[in-house]
Design an enzyme around this catalytic site. Structure first.
Site, mmCIF file in Angstrom:
data_model
loop_
_atom_site.group_PDB
_atom_site.id
_atom_site.type_symbol
_atom_site.label_atom_id
_atom_site.label_comp_id
_atom_site.label_asym_id
_atom_site.label_seq_id
_atom_site.Cartn_x
_atom_site.Cartn_y
_atom_site.Cartn_z
ATOM 1 N N ASP A 97 0.867 -1.114 0.018
ATOM 2 C CA ASP A 97 0.082 -0.048 0.047
ATOM 3 C C ASP A 97 0.693 1.159 -0.051
ATOM 4 O OD1 ASP A 97 1.018 -0.217 2.646
ATOM 5 O OD2 ASP A 97 -0.880 0.598 3.446
ATOM 6 N N GLU A 98 2.211 1.022 -0.209
ATOM 7 C CA GLU A 98 3.019 2.268 -0.509
ATOM 8 C C GLU A 98 4.031 2.459 -1.524
ATOM 9 O OE1 GLU A 98 4.878 4.912 3.154
ATOM 10 O OE2 GLU A 98 5.348 2.810 3.080
#
Length: 409
Positions: A97-98
């Site tokens: 998620d990054e």
């Protein structure tokens, strides 16, 4: 991304979850009941990871529990990163998620805040996912900026506003400073990131050792790390599981630990690595986590070797309280290719036969192929059938990367 796992469920089924307090957690019936993440509606009611499900429900009785769906998260993650790559090809994926994105050469890169707003808007409009964006001249400052205004924040951090936005933050909020390092820094009077920035390197060196210069530089906004657009080999491989029933002795979980070791070494084979540093973690029923590691005289790459090392560590660190979580990892990984493998007396081959290490390697790769075809629990090692019957292959937790999952299919 903001509350990514929870946000994926809201995006997928908005009529069911939008606006409601939800928590992604394991199955409470099997005691795999720890909150992994929670929506912002749930966080406003006091629900935070890694809170046990029972405590979360006590704080928020109308909390909606959702079981993890990693296929769903990977699907959304790939769509997010594909969208980011429409703005720039220079993308480093950090986790599911990054990511970091270098926009200097991208169209509109001379107006990074405007670019950030466009990117954030498209992620929300096209994927229905909230995100926060940090705009900065390097990776450390971008990471710190992205965490400053959640959800749906855009923060620019640079040398001019760093004393106002970054330096007042508690030292625990600095990326790269864990609880142990923070405690050591507080003992010498370093309470904030600004304190770290101005503390003498000699004093920091006595407390932090070789990391002192790096952390001081980052506190001053200096981070020369380049963008790594190609997937990097892992520095460690680990797996953990929350037990269905608390265990009071290692004998009860010997089979579970064997399964953990089997899972870890299977992933090591996928990466074609081996390692000498073995670490184990134990969490008791009061949510206290203990970790112990050891550097072995030779590299491990087979499940049986890892099990012997992990068993010795578990026996050394086993607490007096019942245990609810176990973890095994191998660190200090090096590639198999080009590395000499130290042989023991029992590794030599019989006349006309294969060395023991090569036999094990072939056998384990055949097991990997069977599991890839028929499922991760299709084959089990005999030792893993003793004691607790927790399905490590189906229910354990690992920090697997997106490309790792692609290779596994």
């Amino acid at each position: 991304m903001n509350a990514f796992y929870a946000s994926c469920h809201v995006a997928e089924e908005p009529e069911r979850y939008a606006g409601r307090p939800i928590a992604v957690a394991g199955d409470p019936a099997t005691r795999h009941g720890v909150v992994v993440t929670a929506s912002y509606e749930a966080r406003a009611r006091g629900v935070k990871p890694p809170m046990p499900v029972q405590r979360a429900l006590a704080r928020c009785p109308d909390l909606v529990l959702v079981r993890p769906n990693f296929d769903l998260y990977r699907s959304y993650a790939r769509r997010v990163f594909a969208l980011v790559r429409e703005f720039t090809p220079d993308v480093e994926i950090v986790s599911i998620d990054e990511c970091f994105a270098e926009v200097t050469r991208a169209p509109g890169g001379d107006r990074p805040l405007e670019l950030a707003r466009r990117l954030q808007g498209r992620i929300l409009d096209e994927l229905r996912l909230p995100s926060s964006v940090g705009v900065a001249p390097n990776k450390f400052l971008a990471k710190m900026a992205s965490d400053m205004n959640k959800p749906m924040g855009i923060t620019e951090l640079n040398a001019e506003n760093m004393p106002l936005l970054l330096w007042p933050l508690p030292i625990e909020h600095m990326h790269g400073v864990g609880p142990s390092t923070a405690r050591r820094l507080r003992r010498i009077g370093v309470q904030t990131i600004g304190d770290l920035a101005v503390q003498s390197l000699d004093v920091l060196g006595r407390v932090l050792g070789p990391r002192a210069a790096e952390l001081k530089a980052r506190a001053n906004g200096v981070d020369p790390r380049p963008l790594e657009t190609e997937p990097q080999p892992p520095k460690s491989v680990g797996h953990s599981i929350t037990l269905a029933v608390d265990a009071r002795s290692f004998d009860e979980v010997e089979g579970v630990v064997m399964d953990l070791c089997d899972r870890v070494t299977s992933r090591m084979r996928r990466y074609e690595v081996m390692g000498r540093v073995v670490a184990v973690s134990v969490r008791d029923r009061h949510m206290r986590t203990m970790r112990h590691q050891d550097t072995l005289p030779k590299h491990v790459r087979h499940a049986s070797e890892l099990f012997q090392a992990a068993k010795a560590l578990f026996l050394r660190v086993w607490p007096s309280e019942p245990v609810r979580l176990l973890g095994v990892s191998v660190e200090g990984l090096v590639p198999l290719s080009g590395q000499g493998v130290q042989l023991s007396l029992w590794d030599t081959a019989a006349p006309g036969g294969l060395p023991r290490n090569e036999k094990l390697e072939r056998l384990e790769r055949v097991m990997d192929e069977v599991r890839a075809k028929f499922g991760p629990s299709a084959l089990r090692l005999a030792r893993s059938l003793s004691g607790h019957k927790d399905d490590v292959h189906g229910r354990g937790t690992s920090l697997e990367r997106l490309d790792d999952e692609e290779d596994a299919k």
